[in-house]
Scaffold this active site. Structure first.
Site, PDB file in Angstrom:
ATOM      1  N   ASP A 102      13.528 -31.985  60.734  1.00 60.13           N
ATOM      2  CA  ASP A 102      12.781 -31.401  61.811  1.00 60.13           C
ATOM      3  C   ASP A 102      11.246 -31.164  61.180  1.00 60.13           C
ATOM      4  OD1 ASP A 102      12.065 -29.434  63.915  1.00 60.13           O
ATOM      5  OD2 ASP A 102      12.886 -27.805  62.840  1.00 60.13           O
ATOM      6  N   THR A 108       8.964 -22.359  71.253  1.00 62.85           N
ATOM      7  CA  THR A 108       9.147 -20.914  71.739  1.00 62.85           C
ATOM      8  C   THR A 108       8.442 -19.790  71.387  1.00 62.85           C
ATOM      9  OG1 THR A 108      10.900 -21.212  69.911  1.00 62.85           O
ATOM     10  CG2 THR A 108      11.892 -21.382  72.144  1.00 62.85           C
ATOM     11  N   LYS A 143       8.798 -32.285  63.436  1.00 63.90           N
ATOM     12  CA  LYS A 143       7.679 -32.331  64.453  1.00 63.90           C
ATOM     13  C   LYS A 143       6.387 -33.168  64.406  1.00 63.90           C
ATOM     14  CE  LYS A 143       9.545 -27.846  65.704  1.00 63.90           C
ATOM     15  NZ  LYS A 143      10.356 -27.218  64.409  1.00 63.90           N
ATOM     16  N   LYS A 199      19.851 -29.128  58.914  1.00 63.43           N
ATOM     17  CA  LYS A 199      18.371 -29.411  59.686  1.00 63.43           C
ATOM     18  C   LYS A 199      17.526 -28.975  58.384  1.00 63.43           C
ATOM     19  CE  LYS A 199      16.003 -26.398  62.287  1.00 63.43           C
ATOM     20  NZ  LYS A 199      14.804 -26.255  61.569  1.00 63.43           N
ATOM     21  N   ARG A 256      19.952 -18.353  60.210  1.00 63.94           N
ATOM     22  CA  ARG A 256      20.447 -17.153  59.864  1.00 63.94           C
ATOM     23  C   ARG A 256      21.848 -16.527  59.969  1.00 63.94           C
ATOM     24  NH1 ARG A 256      14.466 -14.830  61.530  1.00 63.94           N
ATOM     25  NH2 ARG A 256      15.187 -16.289  63.217  1.00 63.94           N
ATOM     26  N   ASP A 274       0.639 -36.993  66.340  1.00 62.54           N
ATOM     27  CA  ASP A 274      -0.466 -37.670  65.682  1.00 62.54           C
ATOM     28  C   ASP A 274      -0.942 -38.821  66.681  1.00 62.54           C
ATOM     29  OD1 ASP A 274      -2.731 -38.640  64.179  1.00 62.54           O
ATOM     30  OD2 ASP A 274      -1.552 -37.678  62.280  1.00 62.54           O
TER      31      ASP A 274
HETATM   32  O1  C5P Z   1      17.890 -18.614  61.789  1.00 64.66           O
HETATM   33  P1  C5P Z   1      17.778 -18.993  63.419  1.00 64.66           P
HETATM   34  O2  C5P Z   1      19.240 -19.352  63.850  1.00 64.66           O
HETATM   35  O3  C5P Z   1      16.794 -18.222  64.305  1.00 64.66           O
HETATM   36  O4  C5P Z   1      17.013 -20.312  62.816  1.00 64.66           O
HETATM   37  C1  C5P Z   1      16.973 -21.250  64.014  1.00 64.66           C
HETATM   38  C2  C5P Z   1      16.116 -22.571  63.295  1.00 64.66           C
HETATM   39  O5  C5P Z   1      15.794 -23.334  64.524  1.00 64.66           O
HETATM   40  C3  C5P Z   1      15.070 -22.412  62.650  1.00 64.66           C
HETATM   41  O6  C5P Z   1      14.963 -23.398  61.552  1.00 64.66           O
HETATM   42  C4  C5P Z   1      13.939 -22.405  63.540  1.00 64.66           C
HETATM   43  O7  C5P Z   1      12.847 -22.776  62.988  1.00 64.66           O
HETATM   44  C5  C5P Z   1      14.489 -23.546  64.532  1.00 64.66           C
HETATM   45  N1  C5P Z   1      13.790 -23.500  65.887  1.00 64.66           N
HETATM   46  C6  C5P Z   1      13.776 -22.432  66.490  1.00 64.66           C
HETATM   47  N2  C5P Z   1      13.525 -22.566  68.006  1.00 64.66           N
HETATM   48  C7  C5P Z   1      12.602 -23.821  68.268  1.00 64.66           C
HETATM   49  C8  C5P Z   1      12.768 -24.823  67.336  1.00 64.66           C
HETATM   50  C9  C5P Z   1      13.132 -24.515  66.131  1.00 64.66           C
HETATM   51  O8  C5P Z   1      14.341 -21.326  66.343  1.00 64.66           O
HETATM   52  N3  C5P Z   1      12.196 -23.678  69.906  1.00 64.66           N
END
Ligand code: C5P
Length: 236
Positions: free
Chosen positions: A59, A122, A61, A32, A214, A64
């Site tokens: 990603d 979220t 998003k 992603k 992460r 517009d």
């Molecule tokens: O590090 P982690 O596993 O929390 O990363 C989740 C990824 O998904 C990040 O790139 C975050 O921006 C993305 N994301 C999210 N929640 C959402 C939409 C996207 O955590 N509702």
């Protein structure tokens, strides 16, 4: 479509992302690329990732007016990415325009990128939604409403929490994709995510694709963390 876990390449620069990806040797991944990396490194990095054999979820998003989103998606379809997203709050007309742009921009012989909608972020609380967006009702109702609107507009799925996945199926279809971040292996740090589930749990409660950042990018051994998550995701 590839259903391997999607690794969130949340790195500020291409060189950091490349150092990370080197650890995966010849493994073909689903990655992603978010706004930070895309705005920094642009199209050449996307092309390079494709040359390495990786699938890409761009990603960014989009949100517009329909004509602008239509034109943007036409360009994005030419980048050969595998999945892209728009905000459902842009409305039915905008989502349909996005889909049309992708269809028209997809080179012949290639598949149209999968298009998914973002419902409520979220990071948005119910109180904030009610006060700032003037939406009455619960956050859950708003998420399900946007999921329905996304489905009716012809998109392929939504980004959602795994914990919302089964209710989204109830208001849409089993074939409507539930792409879920907020994934952690048992014992991993939760960081800023509020509600996390393991890959196996995500599968069992209705996710169709998972996004992991992460837990893999900051693991001591990212390759083995990825393999462990993949195995758990595929087995359940
Ligand atoms: O590090 P982690 O596993 O929390 O990363 C989740 C990824 O998904 C990040 O790139 C975050 O921006 C993305 N994301 C999210 N929640 C959402 C939409 C996207 O955590 N509702």
């Amino acid at each position: 479509m590839s259903r391997k876990p999607i690794i969130a390449l949340d790195f500020p620069t291409r060189s950091e992302a490349e150092i990370f990806l080197k650890q995966f040797k010849n493994e073909h991944l689903y990655v992603k690329v978010g706004m930070e990396l895309f705005y920094q490194e642009g199209v050449s990095f996307i092309k390079w990732l494709k040359e390495q054999g990786h699938d890409i979820f761009l990603d960014i998003k989009c949100h517009d007016i329909p004509n602008t989103v239509y034109r943007a998606m036409k360009v994005i379809a030419g980048l050969d990415v595998d999945m892209v997203n728009v905000h459902a709050a842009g409305g039915r007309e905008m989502m349909k325009a996005a889909l049309k742009g992708l269809e028209e921009g997809t080179p012949s012989g290639k598949n149209r990128p999968v298009l998914i909608g973002v419902t409520q972020l979220t990071s948005t609380s119910e109180e904030q939604m009610q006060q700032e967006q003037l939406i009455s009702g619960s956050l859950k109702e708003s998420v399900l409403h946007y999921a329905t609107l996304t489905y009716e507009s012809g998109l392929d799925g939504v980004v959602c929490s795994a914990l919302e996945a089964s209710e989204i199926v109830d208001v849409t279809s089993e074939h409507f994709l539930r792409v879920t971040p907020g994934i952690r292996m048992l014992g991993d740090k939760v960081h800023d995510q509020k509600r996390v589930v393991t890959p196996g749990k995500a599968r069992s409660i209705g996710s169709t694709m998972i996004v992991i950042g992460r837990s893999i990018t900051q693991a001591e051994d990212p390759l083995s963390a990825y393999q462990k998550a993949k195995k758990e995701w595929e087995l359940e």
